[in-house]
Design an enzyme around this catalytic site. Structure first.
Site, PDB file in Angstrom:
ATOM      1  N   ALA A 120       0.867  -1.170   0.000  1.00  0.00           N
ATOM      2  CA  ALA A 120       0.000   0.000   0.000  1.00  0.00           C
ATOM      3  C   ALA A 120       0.909   1.226   0.000  1.00  0.00           C
ATOM      4  O   ALA A 120       2.062   1.164   0.444  1.00  0.00           O
ATOM      5  CB  ALA A 120      -0.895  -0.019   1.233  1.00  0.00           C
ATOM      6  N   GLY A 127       0.555  -4.854   1.021  1.00  0.00           N
ATOM      7  CA  GLY A 127      -0.614  -4.867   0.155  1.00  0.00           C
ATOM      8  C   GLY A 127      -0.357  -5.560  -1.182  1.00  0.00           C
ATOM      9  O   GLY A 127      -1.286  -6.083  -1.801  1.00  0.00           O
ATOM     10  N   GLU A 181      -0.810  -9.107  -0.502  1.00  0.00           N
ATOM     11  CA  GLU A 181      -2.245  -9.306  -0.247  1.00  0.00           C
ATOM     12  C   GLU A 181      -3.057  -9.243  -1.538  1.00  0.00           C
ATOM     13  O   GLU A 181      -4.006 -10.004  -1.731  1.00  0.00           O
ATOM     14  CB  GLU A 181      -2.727  -8.259   0.767  1.00  0.00           C
ATOM     15  CG  GLU A 181      -2.085  -8.472   2.136  1.00  0.00           C
ATOM     16  CD  GLU A 181      -2.288  -7.306   3.084  1.00  0.00           C
ATOM     17  OE1 GLU A 181      -1.871  -6.174   2.731  1.00  0.00           O
ATOM     18  OE2 GLU A 181      -2.856  -7.512   4.169  1.00  0.00           O
ATOM     19  N   GLU A 239       4.377  -4.911   7.271  1.00  0.00           N
ATOM     20  CA  GLU A 239       3.658  -3.815   7.932  1.00  0.00           C
ATOM     21  C   GLU A 239       4.140  -3.566   9.355  1.00  0.00           C
ATOM     22  O   GLU A 239       4.152  -2.430   9.828  1.00  0.00           O
ATOM     23  CB  GLU A 239       2.152  -4.107   7.949  1.00  0.00           C
ATOM     24  CG  GLU A 239       1.476  -4.032   6.585  1.00  0.00           C
ATOM     25  CD  GLU A 239       1.492  -5.328   5.801  1.00  0.00           C
ATOM     26  OE1 GLU A 239       2.246  -6.257   6.163  1.00  0.00           O
ATOM     27  OE2 GLU A 239       0.727  -5.422   4.825  1.00  0.00           O
TER      28      GLU A 239
HETATM   29  C1  HXC Z   1       5.117   4.242  -1.338  1.00  0.00           C
HETATM   30  C2  HXC Z   1       7.022   3.217  -2.078  1.00  0.00           C
HETATM   31  C3  HXC Z   1       6.641   2.000  -1.477  1.00  0.00           C
HETATM   32  C4  HXC Z   1       5.385   1.963  -0.796  1.00  0.00           C
HETATM   33  C5  HXC Z   1       8.546   1.719  -2.438  1.00  0.00           C
HETATM   34  N1  HXC Z   1       8.203   2.988  -2.656  1.00  0.00           N
HETATM   35  N2  HXC Z   1       7.603   1.080  -1.729  1.00  0.00           N
HETATM   36  N3  HXC Z   1       6.271   4.327  -1.985  1.00  0.00           N
HETATM   37  N4  HXC Z   1       4.680   3.109  -0.745  1.00  0.00           N
HETATM   38  N5  HXC Z   1       4.927   0.849  -0.230  1.00  0.00           N
HETATM   39  C6  HXC Z   1       8.968   4.001  -3.379  1.00  0.00           C
HETATM   40  C7  HXC Z   1      10.175   4.480  -2.567  1.00  0.00           C
HETATM   41  O1  HXC Z   1       9.767   5.469  -1.658  1.00  0.00           O
HETATM   42  C8  HXC Z   1      11.039   5.044  -3.660  1.00  0.00           C
HETATM   43  O2  HXC Z   1      10.550   6.314  -4.032  1.00  0.00           O
HETATM   44  C9  HXC Z   1      10.780   4.097  -4.837  1.00  0.00           C
HETATM   45  O3  HXC Z   1       9.542   3.455  -4.555  1.00  0.00           O
HETATM   46  C10 HXC Z   1      11.847   3.039  -4.980  1.00  0.00           C
HETATM   47  O4  HXC Z   1      11.997   2.378  -3.735  1.00  0.00           O
HETATM   48  P1  HXC Z   1      13.415   2.160  -3.014  1.00  0.00           P
HETATM   49  O5  HXC Z   1      13.147   1.917  -1.594  1.00  0.00           O
HETATM   50  O6  HXC Z   1      14.338   3.267  -3.374  1.00  0.00           O
HETATM   51  O7  HXC Z   1      13.901   0.819  -3.751  1.00  0.00           O
HETATM   52  P2  HXC Z   1      14.854  -0.309  -3.152  1.00  0.00           P
HETATM   53  O8  HXC Z   1      15.976   0.311  -2.383  1.00  0.00           O
HETATM   54  O9  HXC Z   1      15.161  -1.195  -4.300  1.00  0.00           O
HETATM   55  O10 HXC Z   1      13.963  -1.105  -2.079  1.00  0.00           O
HETATM   56  C11 HXC Z   1      12.792  -1.828  -2.487  1.00  0.00           C
HETATM   57  C12 HXC Z   1      11.928  -2.191  -1.245  1.00  0.00           C
HETATM   58  C13 HXC Z   1      11.614  -0.914  -0.466  1.00  0.00           C
HETATM   59  C14 HXC Z   1      12.664  -3.194  -0.362  1.00  0.00           C
HETATM   60  C15 HXC Z   1      10.645  -2.856  -1.790  1.00  0.00           C
HETATM   61  O11 HXC Z   1      11.090   0.068  -1.371  1.00  0.00           O
HETATM   62  C16 HXC Z   1      10.606  -1.108   0.614  1.00  0.00           C
HETATM   63  O12 HXC Z   1      10.905  -1.638   1.682  1.00  0.00           O
HETATM   64  N6  HXC Z   1       9.372  -0.618   0.406  1.00  0.00           N
HETATM   65  C17 HXC Z   1       8.317  -0.650   1.378  1.00  0.00           C
HETATM   66  C18 HXC Z   1       7.788  -2.057   1.522  1.00  0.00           C
HETATM   67  C19 HXC Z   1       6.682  -2.086   2.565  1.00  0.00           C
HETATM   68  O13 HXC Z   1       6.899  -1.774   3.740  1.00  0.00           O
HETATM   69  N7  HXC Z   1       5.495  -2.445   2.129  1.00  0.00           N
HETATM   70  C20 HXC Z   1       4.358  -2.523   2.976  1.00  0.00           C
HETATM   71  C21 HXC Z   1       3.647  -1.237   2.863  1.00  0.00           C
HETATM   72  S1  HXC Z   1       2.391  -1.151   4.075  1.00  0.00           S
HETATM   73  P3  HXC Z   1      11.524   7.590  -4.180  1.00  0.00           P
HETATM   74  O14 HXC Z   1      10.560   8.715  -4.428  1.00  0.00           O
HETATM   75  O15 HXC Z   1      12.301   7.682  -2.911  1.00  0.00           O
HETATM   76  O16 HXC Z   1      12.362   7.237  -5.375  1.00  0.00           O
HETATM   77  C22 HXC Z   1       1.146  -1.993   3.468  1.00  0.00           C
HETATM   78  C23 HXC Z   1       0.073  -1.960   4.422  1.00  0.00           C
HETATM   79  C24 HXC Z   1      -1.213  -2.565   4.057  1.00  0.00           C
HETATM   80  O17 HXC Z   1       1.111  -2.539   2.402  1.00  0.00           O
HETATM   81  C25 HXC Z   1      -2.122  -2.571   5.224  1.00  0.00           C
HETATM   82  C26 HXC Z   1      -1.689  -1.905   6.453  1.00  0.00           C
HETATM   83  C27 HXC Z   1      -1.957  -0.432   6.540  1.00  0.00           C
END
Ligand code: HXC
Length: 257
Positions: free
Chosen positions: A65, A108, A111, A131
């Protein structure tokens, strides 16, 4: 029809949806939710389409998400707007959806893949529910669908530690139906979807419905539902054609409308 966050096409009888927010690793914001719901509804209503493939990019199916969109939300808004509640519409799609997952399927994203009917993963796929690392918990079905898919032990491990599992572990655990090379991923998913689309449409939709009930009904109720659906298919021309073709040693020609 033009979407901001999706690419849509049909390949023969298959509807193909590609998540297309490459700069955000296909993070799932409310626009994606709205557009994906709309795209699936229109494929569901399109008599030409018999099955759907949902995919992302090579690097990410979807990295979760959209954290940027969620960051400022407070409880009252989350509750009143039913934050993430709209995603349940995806699972209401009646035609089969195959998730073709390459790269990250996190939060997400994992999911969303689990809302599809089965997952074909590329060798580089990574699944997780991170999360907890953000101070929240899965909100689009992760605690429920992942637990049903892989069992309590591994679901707890993933949800509580936030670690990722690779494609091989996900296949061993039962989350993933097949693993293929990254180059083969889309073709494999499209071929599987084309095969599904070639079968009796009414039988395919009933098969999906019956399998999905396995999570919801008692065994006795599920078996009864299955048998009634099975029996009802003997009212279709497709059952006559399918069985006649077998007896006559030819390919069936299902009349999908
Ligand atoms: C918004 C995201 C994002 C996300 C990545 N990006 N995941 N933006 N929401 N979930 C964006 C980053 O901010 C970045 O933008 C660009 O995508 C590239 O990501 P990087 O981190 O620079 O890439 P990398 O170093 O290769 O790492 C990849 C990754 C990492 C390991 C997947 O991006 C990551 O950990 N992302 C978050 C994963 C996560 O926590 N997902 C769960 C979300 S919560 P910029 O602008 O900086 O270039 C969820 C909740 C659902 O899903 C229900 C509960 C509320």
């Amino acid at each position: 029809q033009d979407f901001e966050t999706l690419l849509i096409e049909t390949r023969g009888d298959v509807g193909l949806i590609t998540l297309n927010r490459p700069k955000a690793l296909n993070a799932l914001n409310s626009t994606v939710m709205r557009e994906l719901t709309q795209a699936l509804r229109s494929f569901d209503a399109d008599p030409q389409v018999g099955a759907i493939v949902l995919t992302g990019s090579e690097k990410a199916f979807a990295a979760g998400a959209d954290i940027k969109e969620m960051q400022p939300v407070n409880f009252v808004d989350a509750y009143l707007d039913d934050l993430l509640g709209g995603w349940e519409a995806i699972a209401a799609t009646r035609k089969p959806i195959i998730a073709a997952v390459s790269g990250y399927a996190l939060g997400g994203g994992c999911e969303l893949a689990m809302m599809c009917d089965f997952i074909i993963a590329a060798e580089n796929a990574k699944f997780g529910q991170p999360e907890i690392t953000l101070g929240v918990i899965p909100g689009m079905g992760g605690s429920q669908r992942l637990t049903r898919a892989v069992g309590k032990a591994k679901a707890m491990d993933l949800v509580l530690t936030g670690r990722m599992m690779d494609a091989a572990e996900a296949e061993r655990a039962g989350l993933v139906a097949r693993i293929v090379s990254t180059e083969r991923l889309l073709d494999e998913a499209l071929e599987a979807a084309a095969k599904i689309a070639s079968f009796s449409r009414v039988a395919v939709l009933m098969a999906k419905d019956a399998v999905n009930r396995a999570d919801e009904l008692t065994l006795a109720e599920g078996l009864r539902l299955e048998r009634r659906l099975f029996q009802s298919l003997f009212a279709t021309a497709d059952q006559k054609e399918g069985m006649a073709a077998f007896m006559e040693k030819r390919k069936p020609d299902f009349n999908n409308r």
